[in-house]
Design a protein around this motif. Structure first.
Motif, PDB file in Angstrom:
ATOM      1  N   ASP A  74       0.804  -1.227   0.000  1.00  0.00           N
ATOM      2  CA  ASP A  74       0.000   0.000   0.000  1.00  0.00           C
ATOM      3  C   ASP A  74       0.837   1.277   0.000  1.00  0.00           C
ATOM      4  O   ASP A  74       0.288   2.375   0.007  1.00  0.00           O
ATOM      5  N   GLY A  75       2.155   1.170   0.002  1.00  0.00           N
ATOM      6  CA  GLY A  75       3.023   2.345  -0.013  1.00  0.00           C
ATOM      7  C   GLY A  75       3.170   3.023   1.334  1.00  0.00           C
ATOM      8  O   GLY A  75       3.682   4.121   1.428  1.00  0.00           O
ATOM      9  N   ARG A  76       2.723   2.357   2.402  1.00  0.00           N
ATOM     10  CA  ARG A  76       2.867   2.886   3.764  1.00  0.00           C
ATOM     11  C   ARG A  76       3.966   2.103   4.473  1.00  0.00           C
ATOM     12  O   ARG A  76       3.887   0.890   4.610  1.00  0.00           O
TER      13      ARG A  76
ATOM     14  N   VAL B 210       4.649   7.636   3.733  1.00  0.00           N
ATOM     15  CA  VAL B 210       3.805   7.267   2.601  1.00  0.00           C
ATOM     16  C   VAL B 210       4.568   7.628   1.329  1.00  0.00           C
ATOM     17  O   VAL B 210       5.004   8.760   1.157  1.00  0.00           O
ATOM     18  N   ALA B 211       4.751   6.626   0.454  1.00  0.00           N
ATOM     19  CA  ALA B 211       5.461   6.848  -0.808  1.00  0.00           C
ATOM     20  C   ALA B 211       4.609   6.337  -1.956  1.00  0.00           C
ATOM     21  O   ALA B 211       3.788   5.427  -1.789  1.00  0.00           O
ATOM     22  N   ASP B 212       4.825   6.890  -3.140  1.00  0.00           N
ATOM     23  CA  ASP B 212       4.061   6.514  -4.328  1.00  0.00           C
ATOM     24  C   ASP B 212       4.700   5.324  -5.032  1.00  0.00           C
ATOM     25  O   ASP B 212       4.750   5.281  -6.260  1.00  0.00           O
ATOM     26  N   SER B 213       5.186   4.366  -4.262  1.00  0.00           N
ATOM     27  CA  SER B 213       5.829   3.193  -4.836  1.00  0.00           C
ATOM     28  C   SER B 213       5.765   2.050  -3.822  1.00  0.00           C
ATOM     29  O   SER B 213       5.946   2.275  -2.622  1.00  0.00           O
TER      30      SER B 213
END
Length: 186
Positions: free
Chosen positions: A68-70, A103-106
């Protein structure tokens, strides 16, 4: 050198040879000496934390993955205090920090961050991940903290100036980076 040796050296520096001898003897400690030992361990950890956050940052790079990018801070190898860079498989990615996680977009990232050192206890070996930080610097910081807590402002100022002078000397040997460490601009 163990933490116990560092704090006994600091106690001797502030004129508490009696407490240092009692700690080194291994016998049961009185209330005052036990309180002093606990206080000096706290001072030492506070000094090391200040050095890591303000003067000699400790950096770690880690590869992580999350569907989930968390990325929970509890899952990081070290305790992060500042995120420096986040990269995905194809380069830089968008990211932001929430109270308990990044939180990242990957789903797979490589994160570079500054971290705080682990808290030391009496039986640990004195260790700071950067070789420049010596036991002497930590002892000066402990002495300054001790006199500050006692309310002896002139002695606290004396030891604080020695601590700052040693810190400045070490920092002057390093190449300059893009940020000014805390209280260095004054």
């Amino acid at each position: 050198m163990t933490v116990k040796e560092v704090i006994t050296d600091a106690l001797r520096l502030v004129g508490r040879d009696d407490a240092a001898d009692a700690i080194n003897s291994g016998e049961a400690l009185g209330d005052e000496v036990a309180r002093l030992k606990k206080a000096f361990i706290t001072y030492l950890n506070a000094v090391l934390d200040e050095l890591a956050r303000g003067y000699f940052p400790l950096t770690n790079v880690e590869e992580m993955s999350a569907e989930d990018g968390r990325y929970a801070f509890a899952l990081f190898a070290k305790h992060p205090v500042r995120i420096n860079r986040v990269r995905g498989k194809k380069g830089a990615v968008g990211w932001h920090v929430c109270p308990d996680y990044l939180v990242a977009d990957s789903p797979e990232i490589t994160v570079s961050y500054d971290y705080a050192p682990e808290r030391l206890s009496e039986d640990d070996e004195f260790y700071y991940p950067r070789y420049e930080v010596s036991e002497r610097l930590a002892i000066y910081g402990c002495a300054a903290e001790h006199f500050l807590v006692l309310g002896d402002s002139s002695a606290a100022q004396l030891w604080e100036s020695r601590y700052r002078a040693e810190t400045e000397l070490i920092a002057s040997r390093e190449k300059l980076s893009g940020r000014i460490p805390s209280r260095r601009w004054v």
